[in-house]
Write an enzyme that holds these catalytic residues in place. Structure first.
Site, PDB file in Angstrom:
ATOM      1  N   GLY A 120     116.298  63.600 -11.154  1.00  0.00           N
ATOM      2  CA  GLY A 120     115.252  64.377 -10.535  1.00  0.00           C
ATOM      3  C   GLY A 120     115.247  64.269  -9.274  1.00  0.00           C
ATOM      4  CG  HIS A 121     118.263  65.797  -6.830  1.00  0.00           C
ATOM      5  ND1 HIS A 121     119.217  66.768  -6.668  1.00  0.00           N
ATOM      6  CD2 HIS A 121     118.565  64.641  -7.453  1.00  0.00           C
ATOM      7  CE1 HIS A 121     120.455  65.752  -6.814  1.00  0.00           C
ATOM      8  NE2 HIS A 121     119.940  64.796  -7.505  1.00  0.00           N
TER       9      HIS A 121
HETATM   10  P1  IMP Z   1     119.912  58.199 -19.683  1.00  0.00           P
HETATM   11  O1  IMP Z   1     120.609  58.913 -18.795  1.00  0.00           O
HETATM   12  O2  IMP Z   1     118.732  58.800 -19.974  1.00  0.00           O
HETATM   13  O3  IMP Z   1     120.819  57.987 -20.979  1.00  0.00           O
HETATM   14  O4  IMP Z   1     119.631  56.879 -19.107  1.00  0.00           O
HETATM   15  C1  IMP Z   1     120.392  55.888 -19.203  1.00  0.00           C
HETATM   16  C2  IMP Z   1     120.042  54.904 -17.807  1.00  0.00           C
HETATM   17  O5  IMP Z   1     120.401  55.690 -16.708  1.00  0.00           O
HETATM   18  C3  IMP Z   1     118.732  54.480 -17.878  1.00  0.00           C
HETATM   19  O6  IMP Z   1     118.510  53.262 -17.253  1.00  0.00           O
HETATM   20  C4  IMP Z   1     117.812  55.511 -16.979  1.00  0.00           C
HETATM   21  O7  IMP Z   1     116.831  54.941 -16.233  1.00  0.00           O
HETATM   22  C5  IMP Z   1     119.132  55.573 -15.941  1.00  0.00           C
HETATM   23  N1  IMP Z   1     119.108  57.042 -15.078  1.00  0.00           N
HETATM   24  C6  IMP Z   1     119.432  58.172 -15.624  1.00  0.00           C
HETATM   25  N2  IMP Z   1     119.342  59.302 -14.771  1.00  0.00           N
HETATM   26  C7  IMP Z   1     118.910  58.555 -13.931  1.00  0.00           C
HETATM   27  C8  IMP Z   1     118.372  59.123 -12.281  1.00  0.00           C
HETATM   28  O8  IMP Z   1     118.803  60.377 -12.200  1.00  0.00           O
HETATM   29  N3  IMP Z   1     118.162  58.294 -11.517  1.00  0.00           N
HETATM   30  C9  IMP Z   1     118.103  56.864 -11.747  1.00  0.00           C
HETATM   31  N4  IMP Z   1     118.425  56.284 -13.083  1.00  0.00           N
HETATM   32  C10 IMP Z   1     118.634  57.028 -13.905  1.00  0.00           C
END
Ligand code: IMP
Length: 429
Positions: A36-37
């Protein structure tokens, strides 16, 4: 190329937004709507999950590469939201790779059910968007690609066979109700209709643009400490958020990459579970979260906060070949009497500067800190290094010394124009 050097949320969106004003194309290469930007423009806050932030700039072409995973429902809503905010989105400024994989309802379902089933302490803390399961299907060769949504007959056949398998898993292993393939088909073939004009051979556009000497910006999502290979596995996302992702995720060749900008926040945050050596608790964490508004753009979760981790940063710079740093949110450190940078991890009686692969070492190491005097001044509006408070400039210089990588840009406030360029080393105007 712009990538995150921490656990995501470094402020890549605004750096991309800025560089996009100097390039012809912006191409996203991995991740999905787990990203999310947040971009603040004309006082309005816009959160983009799929569409590259370059869309906000006129005369820029925004592309989604084949390495990205797309939730078409979210994408369609995002296009609508951008249009109603006055940003025209059409195939003349936005295209999606025909090879990008589609996040299907069963991916979200599996992601959520698995997280729920994991015992506390073993949860990954995913965003619940189906990211792990969709990449899993891609590599298991049972994925659905954007192109499939536009070929109804073949799509139906493929979906029926894939869903038979996924439904069995949902019912028998996860103990939940299966999904109806016919309903999924109807809904997704509809998205295919809406998105058809945007679906294209993005890799060919990238290569052609490179040959024509156009300036291309490759945009990473998440951060390299969440990279499936170089991150804090298994507390990572399921794609290559770092350098490697750009090649497999867009069809770019190495000669197209002239600079690699590593975005680093002046402190560190992390959402979700997993090791975080410099995590603070109490007043310092609260102050960083409050001043930095550290709440997830995608899930709204509070981010864990701590001081800048020089060990992790150096590791990220090395594994990604970063040529310049964009240091963000320096303004958030205003008002701290002392500011700290971690320069080593203490473990078993010795101090290492190497970032360990072992989770147990990462979880139990003691960060050793260098402490510097802080500053009180509000940094918003400062446009050149000589106007920075001396201690703030000292902090920036220390980051350069500790990493050996030049700091190109420093952001000092949430608005688009609140930054200063320390040198001309990346993309000239
Ligand atoms: P997933 O990408 O939803 O499978 O999540 C895996 C891990 O990456 C979790 O700890 C999420 O909180 C983290 N994560 C995924 N996308 C983001 C991002 O855009 N910003 C920060 N953390 C992220």
């Amino acid at each position: 190329m712009v990538l995150g050097t921490q656990w995501g949320d470094e402020g890549k969106g605004r750096i991309v937004d800025l560089i996009a004003s100097r390039t012809d194309l912006v191409v996203r290469y991995q991740g999905g709507n787990n990203a999310g930007h947040t971009i603040v423009t004309d006082g309005k806050k816009i959160i983009l999950h799929h569409v590259p932030s370059g869309i906000l700039r006129e005369n820029s072409l925004s592309l989604i590469g084949n390495g990205v995973v797309i939730d078409p429902k979210v994408l369609v809503a995002e296009i609508d939201a951008l249009r109603s905010a006055g940003y025209p989105v059409s195939p003349s400024n936005f295209l999606i790779s025909e090879r990008a994989h589609v996040i299907m309802p069963y991916h979200r379902e599996i992601d959520l059910l698995r997280e729920k089933r994991r015992a506390s302490g073993r949860k990954i803390g995913t965003t619940g968007r189906g990211i792990g399961p969709v990449y899993e299907d891609k590599y298991a060769r049972r994925g659905i690609r954007m192109l499939d949504l536009t070929e109804p007959e073949a799509f139906r056949n493929r979906l029926v066979s894939v869903m038979a398998e996924r439904n069995a898993y949902i019912e028998k292993v996860l103990g939940a109700e299966s999904l109806d393939p016919e309903r999924v088909y109807e809904e997704y073939v509809g998205y295919g209709e809406v998105l058809r004009p945007f679906i294209s051979d993005v890799s060919a556009i990238v290569r052609r643009s490179g040959d024509e000497g156009k300036r291309i910006l490759f945009e990473g999502a998440q951060g390299s400490l969440l990279d499936i290979d170089f991150g804090t596995y298994p507390y990572v996302t399921s794609s290559n958020a770092g350098l490697g992702g750009v090649f497999s995720g867009t069809g770019a060749v190495p000669a197209l990459i002239s600079s690699i900008v590593g975005v680093a926040k002046a402190y560190t945050t992390r959402v979700g579970e997993g090791p975080f050596p410099t995590e603070e608790s109490g007043e310092i964490q609260d102050a960083l979260r409050r001043e930095g508004e550290e709440y997830g753009a995608t899930t709204g979760r509070s981010r864990r906060c701590g001081w800048l981790d020089g060990v992790a940063l150096n590791y990220a710079l090395r594994t990604n070949g970063v040529t310049a740093i964009a240091l963000t949110k320096l303004d958030v450190l205003s008002g701290f009497e002392k500011v700290k940078i971690c320069t080593g991890y203490g473990y078993n009686g010795s101090v290492t500067k190497e970032f360990p692969a072992s989770l147990s070492v990462l979880e139990s190491c003691e960060p050793s800190y260098e402490e510097m005097d802080g500053w009180d001044e509000d940094l918003a509006g400062i446009k050149s290094a000589e106007h920075l408070p001396p201690n703030a400039l000292r902090f920036v210089k220390r980051v350069e010394e500790l990493t050996g990588v030049p700091v190109w840009i420093v952001s000092v406030g949430p608005q688009r124009d609140m930054y200063l360029e320390l040198r001309d080393c990346v993309v000239s105007r």
